[in-house]
Write an enzyme that holds these catalytic residues in place. Structure first.
Site, PDB file in Angstrom:
ATOM      1  N   SER A 190       0.853  -1.193   0.000  1.00  0.00           N
ATOM      2  CA  SER A 190       0.000   0.000   0.000  1.00  0.00           C
ATOM      3  C   SER A 190       0.883   1.236   0.000  1.00  0.00           C
ATOM      4  O   SER A 190       2.049   1.192   0.439  1.00  0.00           O
ATOM      5  CB  SER A 190      -0.896   0.006   1.246  1.00  0.00           C
ATOM      6  OG  SER A 190      -1.505   1.269   1.442  1.00  0.00           O
ATOM      7  N   TYR A 220      -2.396  -0.362  10.299  1.00  0.00           N
ATOM      8  CA  TYR A 220      -2.402  -0.754   8.883  1.00  0.00           C
ATOM      9  C   TYR A 220      -1.067  -0.416   8.225  1.00  0.00           C
ATOM     10  O   TYR A 220      -0.491  -1.227   7.500  1.00  0.00           O
ATOM     11  CB  TYR A 220      -3.556  -0.052   8.174  1.00  0.00           C
ATOM     12  CG  TYR A 220      -3.677  -0.392   6.709  1.00  0.00           C
ATOM     13  CD1 TYR A 220      -4.175  -1.625   6.303  1.00  0.00           C
ATOM     14  CD2 TYR A 220      -3.315   0.523   5.727  1.00  0.00           C
ATOM     15  CE1 TYR A 220      -4.298  -1.944   4.957  1.00  0.00           C
ATOM     16  CE2 TYR A 220      -3.429   0.217   4.381  1.00  0.00           C
ATOM     17  CZ  TYR A 220      -3.922  -1.011   4.001  1.00  0.00           C
ATOM     18  OH  TYR A 220      -4.042  -1.318   2.661  1.00  0.00           O
TER      19      TYR A 220
END
Length: 255
Positions: A139, A152
């Site tokens: 990501s 995250y």
């Protein structure tokens, strides 16, 4: 003339392949000839995607798998030959370090980090003899600061580091390992998140989130699938140990 990105005869595993980005990756690989095993905790979703692929003339099977469970991963892999591994399964979490509980941190770690570790270990052991290709879905949060994504971001940073380690350690085994780093991608998860957190204002928030990408929109799952397809193909045989942002300019143009 030979068609590009031909995966005929290749076997692929896509974790989290039953929806969203995983579904698009599974379809892209199968469309170009790969036999795809769709691993997903939700077996019904996996079966639906497998059926979609087979009805279109491809080859796919659904496999129930909890990537955070070591034995579940071992059972799902089951010493089957594998040429391609896509580590896509994962969860999101919203929160900064002050309001992220220990339980939240553990859950993200067990799914997003240890889940990838379990799949990498099994996949590498199956690829050691004849080589293979691994793509880890990371990501933009692994590379830049994103608000309220503490746990995250931690997990995706780990994905980036594991990618480099696998690529370095298994060069002699002809295993290529790369990662991709998407920005926001329009999936059913996004729609559900907006409906839950911004009821009545979904359209406005969707536009706001879309325009955090300089290109002015979210990515499409099919665009992610196309990048993964390329990286799995022989056309990308000179690429390993690299990360590929697919982010509408998020990391380079948000000045």
């Amino acid at each position: 003339m030979k068609n590009g990105f031909d995966l005929t005869g290749k076997t692929a595993v896509v974790t989290g392949g039953g929806s969203g980005i995983g579904r698009a990756i599974s379809i892209a690989l199968a469309t170009h000839g790969a036999k795809v095993s769709i691993f997903d905790l939700n077996e019904d979703n996996a079966q639906a995607v497998a059926l979609e692929i087979t009805e279109a003339g491809g080859e796919a099977t659904a496999v129930k798998c909890d990537v955070s469970d070591e034995q579940s991963v071992k059972h799902a892999m089951d010493r089957k030959p594998i040429d391609i591994l896509i580590n896509n399964a994962g969860i999101a979490h919203v929160g900064n370090v002050s309001n992220t509980s220990s339980e939240d941190m553990d859950r993200v770690y067990h799914i997003n980090v240890k889940g990838v570790y379990y799949c990498l270990r099994e996949g590498v052991n199956l690829m050691k003899v004849k080589g293979g290709t691994i793509i880890n879905v990371s990501s933009i949060a692994a590379h830049v600061g994103v608000s309220d994504r503490f746990a995250y971001s931690m997990s995706k940073g780990a994905i980036h580091a594991m990618t480099l380690s696998i690529a370095r350690d298994f060069l002699a085994n002809k295993i290529r390992c790369n990662s991709i780093s998407p920005a926001r991608v329009h999936t059913p998860f996004v729609d559900g998140f907006l409906a839950k957190n911004y009821p009545g204002n979904e359209k406005e928030m969707f536009e706001a989130l879309s325009h955090t990408q300089p290109i002015g929109r979210m990515g499409k799952p099919e665009e992610i699938g196309a990048l993964v397809l390329y990286l799995c193909s022989d056309e990308a045989s000179f690429i390993t140990g690299s990360d590929f942002p697919i982010d509408g300019g998020f990391m380079t143009l948000n000045n």
